[in-house]
Enzyme design. Structure first.
Site, mmCIF file in Angstrom:
data_model
loop_
_atom_site.group_PDB
_atom_site.id
_atom_site.type_symbol
_atom_site.label_atom_id
_atom_site.label_comp_id
_atom_site.label_asym_id
_atom_site.label_seq_id
_atom_site.Cartn_x
_atom_site.Cartn_y
_atom_site.Cartn_z
ATOM 1 N N SER A 33 0.733 -1.207 -0.071
ATOM 2 C CA SER A 33 -0.141 0.088 -0.084
ATOM 3 C C SER A 33 1.068 1.543 -0.066
ATOM 4 O O SER A 33 0.403 2.115 0.163
ATOM 5 C CB SER A 33 -1.316 -0.084 1.046
ATOM 6 O OG SER A 33 -0.227 0.327 2.269
ATOM 7 N N CYS A 34 2.062 1.426 0.528
ATOM 8 C CA CYS A 34 3.035 2.405 1.326
ATOM 9 C C CYS A 34 3.944 2.575 0.628
ATOM 10 O O CYS A 34 4.227 4.084 0.682
ATOM 11 C CB CYS A 34 2.783 2.669 2.424
ATOM 12 S SG CYS A 34 3.928 1.875 3.143
ATOM 13 N N GLY A 35 4.519 1.528 0.171
ATOM 14 C CA GLY A 35 5.941 1.595 -0.905
ATOM 15 C C GLY A 35 6.702 1.440 0.417
ATOM 16 O O GLY A 35 6.832 0.796 1.308
ATOM 17 N N CYS A 92 9.238 1.855 2.666
ATOM 18 C CA CYS A 92 8.519 2.923 4.896
ATOM 19 C C CYS A 92 9.184 3.256 5.527
ATOM 20 O O CYS A 92 10.724 2.785 5.201
ATOM 21 C CB CYS A 92 7.086 2.923 5.516
ATOM 22 S SG CYS A 92 5.677 2.362 4.564
#
Length: 285
Positions: A126-128, A130
């Site tokens: 979802s967020c790459g 982090c």
């Protein structure tokens, strides 16, 4: 309520599951196709070296070699000059239970394990990546982008519909992101799909890297969903000067675009869009 039906076989890209579909006060069991999601471990080895663990990312299986190489390029661990003679191998079945979920990228120069941050890369779909290091670090790794291409407003507005024509897995599942490369006239050149939008972009970058196509200075990138910092930094490293998305950018994505000289367009829908950075590359009228 209808009885359950036999399900067709799964593949690793998509999976069939039986779901109870409720409409009003009635329910019916139907097969539903879901997007596949599995971990991929990326390792790197130079001549005579044991593989070094670099990253674990959750991805949709498919184009995995492109994903591994694209990730290493977009994260600054490999340069275009490193790619000649590079090979990508599955994990050793004697060492890992699922060798298809591990790739070893073998390069022709020694690989310094110190190039991998001590925290290691762990990416979620979802967020790459982090906990990214500072924007200054990304700016150092990006070469200056050229002035072009200059892209017409009508071309930008048409990108989401053209991107959808290259998303067969999204049509089946409704659960995958996509990244597409276009020329300045809006012609679709390549699309990659994945459960993670940053993985889809890495697959595109990897495909270009493996074919000797970097940097992508004359290309336009369109992505589904929002634009995060990771999308802008990966585009900048690959030399892509124009990034368009159907949804919003984050504030850090806009800051990165301004710093790296990327044209960033968001909310491309209904014939319009917002330009957040690099408006000089957008031709109005």
């Amino acid at each position: 309520m209808a009885s359950r039906l036999p399900l067709p076989p799964d593949d690793r890209t998509t999976t069939i599951r039986e779901v109870l579909v409720v409409r009003g006060s009635t329910g019916e069991w139907r097969p539903d196709r879901l997007a596949g999601e599995e971990p991929l471990a990326i390792r790197v080895a130079g001549p005579g070296q044991a593989p070094v663990d670099v990253a674990v990312t959750m991805r949709t299986p498919g184009h995995d070699a492109e994903l591994a190489v694209g990730f290493l390029v977009s994260e600054g661990l490999l340069a275009a000059s490193d790619l000649a003679g590079t090979t990508v191998e599955l994990g050793d079945p004697a060492e890992v239970a699922t060798p298809e979920n591990e790739l070893v990228v073998r390069i022709v120069r020694p690989f310094d394990p110190g190039e991998v941050p001590a925290r290691a890369f762990v990416a979620s779909a979802s967020c790459g990546i982090c906990g990214k290091a500072s924007l200054d670090d990304v700016a150092i790794r990006c070469t200056p982008l050229p002035a072009g291409p200059r892209v017409g407003a009508a071309v930008i507005a048409a990108l989401p519909d053209r991107l959808r024509t290259g998303q067969p897995l999204f049509e089946q599942t409704g659960g995958l992101h996509a990244a597409g490369l276009f020329d300045a006239s809006g012609a679709l050149l390549a699309v990659r799909e994945d459960v993670g939008r940053h993985n889809a972009l890495d697959k595109l970058i990897g495909a270009a890297a493996l074919s000797g196509g970097l940097p992508l200075h004359d290309r336009v990138l369109a992505v589904s969903g929002r634009v995060s910092f990771e999308i802008v930094q990966k585009a900048g490293v690959a030399g892509i000067a124009v990034v368009a998305a159907v949804s919003a950018p984050t504030d850090l994505a806009v800051s990165a675009a301004e710093r790296l000289g990327v044209t960033l367009v968001g909310f491309v829908r209904g014939g319009g869009f917002n330009v957040y950075a690099g408006e000089e590359r957008i031709a109005l009228g």
